[in-house]
Write a protein that holds these residues in place. Sequence first.
Motif, PDB file in Angstrom:
ATOM      1  N   THR A 376       0.827  -1.420  -0.187  1.00  0.00           N
ATOM      2  CA  THR A 376       0.057   0.021   0.128  1.00  0.00           C
ATOM      3  C   THR A 376       0.804   1.399  -0.136  1.00  0.00           C
ATOM      4  O   THR A 376       0.492   2.458   0.590  1.00  0.00           O
ATOM      5  N   ALA A 379      -0.613   4.412  -1.785  1.00  0.00           N
ATOM      6  CA  ALA A 379      -1.731   5.113  -1.130  1.00  0.00           C
ATOM      7  C   ALA A 379      -1.042   6.060  -0.218  1.00  0.00           C
ATOM      8  O   ALA A 379      -1.369   7.549  -0.075  1.00  0.00           O
ATOM      9  N   LYS A 403      -5.192  -0.650  -1.688  1.00  0.00           N
ATOM     10  CA  LYS A 403      -4.707   0.689  -1.789  1.00  0.00           C
ATOM     11  C   LYS A 403      -6.082   1.808  -1.209  1.00  0.00           C
ATOM     12  O   LYS A 403      -5.777   2.739  -0.421  1.00  0.00           O
ATOM     13  N   TYR A 404      -7.246   1.345  -1.706  1.00  0.00           N
ATOM     14  CA  TYR A 404      -8.420   2.255  -1.282  1.00  0.00           C
ATOM     15  C   TYR A 404      -8.635   1.912   0.381  1.00  0.00           C
ATOM     16  O   TYR A 404      -9.129   3.065   0.971  1.00  0.00           O
ATOM     17  N   ARG A 406      -6.344   1.442   2.632  1.00  0.00           N
ATOM     18  CA  ARG A 406      -5.434   2.200   3.087  1.00  0.00           C
ATOM     19  C   ARG A 406      -5.776   3.583   3.299  1.00  0.00           C
ATOM     20  O   ARG A 406      -5.697   4.274   4.351  1.00  0.00           O
ATOM     21  N   LEU A 407      -6.419   4.163   2.365  1.00  0.00           N
ATOM     22  CA  LEU A 407      -6.710   5.491   2.244  1.00  0.00           C
ATOM     23  C   LEU A 407      -7.945   5.931   3.243  1.00  0.00           C
ATOM     24  O   LEU A 407      -8.277   6.947   3.668  1.00  0.00           O
TER      25      LEU A 407
END
Length: 423
Positions: A376, A379, A403-404, A406-407
């Motif tokens: 990740t 991110a 990644k999403y 983690r955001l």
Amino acid sequence: MNSKITSISALEILDSRGNPTLRAYVTLDDGTKTSASVPSGASTGLNEALELRDDEKRYNGKGVQKAVENVNKKIATALTGMHAVDQKAIDYTMIELDGTENKSKLGANAILGVSMAVAKAAAVSSNLPLYRYLGGSNTLRIPVPCMNILNGGEHADNSVDFQEFMLVPHGAPNFKEGLRYVAETFHVLKKILKDKGLATSVGDEGGFAPNCASNEIAIEFIIKAIEQAGYQSGKDLSIAIDSAANSFSPNLDDKYDLTKSGAGKMTTDQLIDLSGEWLKKYPIISWEDPLSEGDWDGFSKFTKKFGDKIEVVGDDIFVTNRKYISRGISEKTANSALIKLNQIGSVTETIEAVQMCREAGWRYFLSHRSGETEDTFLADFAVAMDGGHLKAGSACRGERVSKYNRLLEIEHELKGRAEYRWK
């Protein structure tokens, strides 16, 4: 803070396409141990930093044992004893050790894996989240997710010439809601395609890959999905396109072959005219690689015509390299550069490319690659760079969703201080 590097190593792992890539490990004298995994692209520019592959039968010649050996021996020897917080010194030590313009001796994959792992280790040792360590204490902005919802080109075996059609939830109040907007629309699109008897299998980045009767019909399916999901196109959700025009420009020049979709062959001017028609009809706010990497004059013409209306993004033409971005700024080739860590091959050089864009008043668009891992790093890096938008793939495939997620964590950590805006 004891950030001195005590050991560096690497091993060969698999990416999301089942091809080998490299994972690097860094250990510090305070006991910190981190790892970083390197992504790999399919649609690549000619001037990208070299991803070192093995020239032998295993993995059809895609193995990375040479790059792994370079980390375990040459890079480890050169960096052991340096402090992880000295990111620039570490990266430029590797660059000088390589000694080539495109990192072909050690491999950009070897250098980048270590560069990313060092940044992670320094953040842990500093007791800071990675985005805060790289971006500073005022890092608050969460990028708008430009979600790949329909694939073509090099990323799918279908009849669509253009590589990516993305949803941009710029009208959402925050990242959490923006992600919901695009995820809901993604699932509505799946139903629309299924009802039409079209395939709902996905491409490398998780977008659907149906055989559409034309490139334009792909956009119309997306508009219909936005509306059926209960959103307003152009207000809640708009469209970003990545033509990846290299894939339909046989000689990477000013001639284009769109026969895959039945659109036929076109000149630069004809392709620009087609783009203008789409911009009048559809809520498109960003267009990446509308022309090939060799068509610099065409790129400038496209930007002059549409640059005050949309973000014109250069990817293959700039390859996150300051040499080409500088030329683009001088020639007004675009008004934004796509930023990919593995195109240039180190964290420091990627940050320097971002800084060049900022100084010129350009935008910059952080991006994943089609061959990804569950790492990740991207991110956190996107938040640290404060670019305002990110493409990390679709609402499926774990290497994209990671990644999403983690955001979402970062936004949650920042609580009410988090910022979310397109510009």
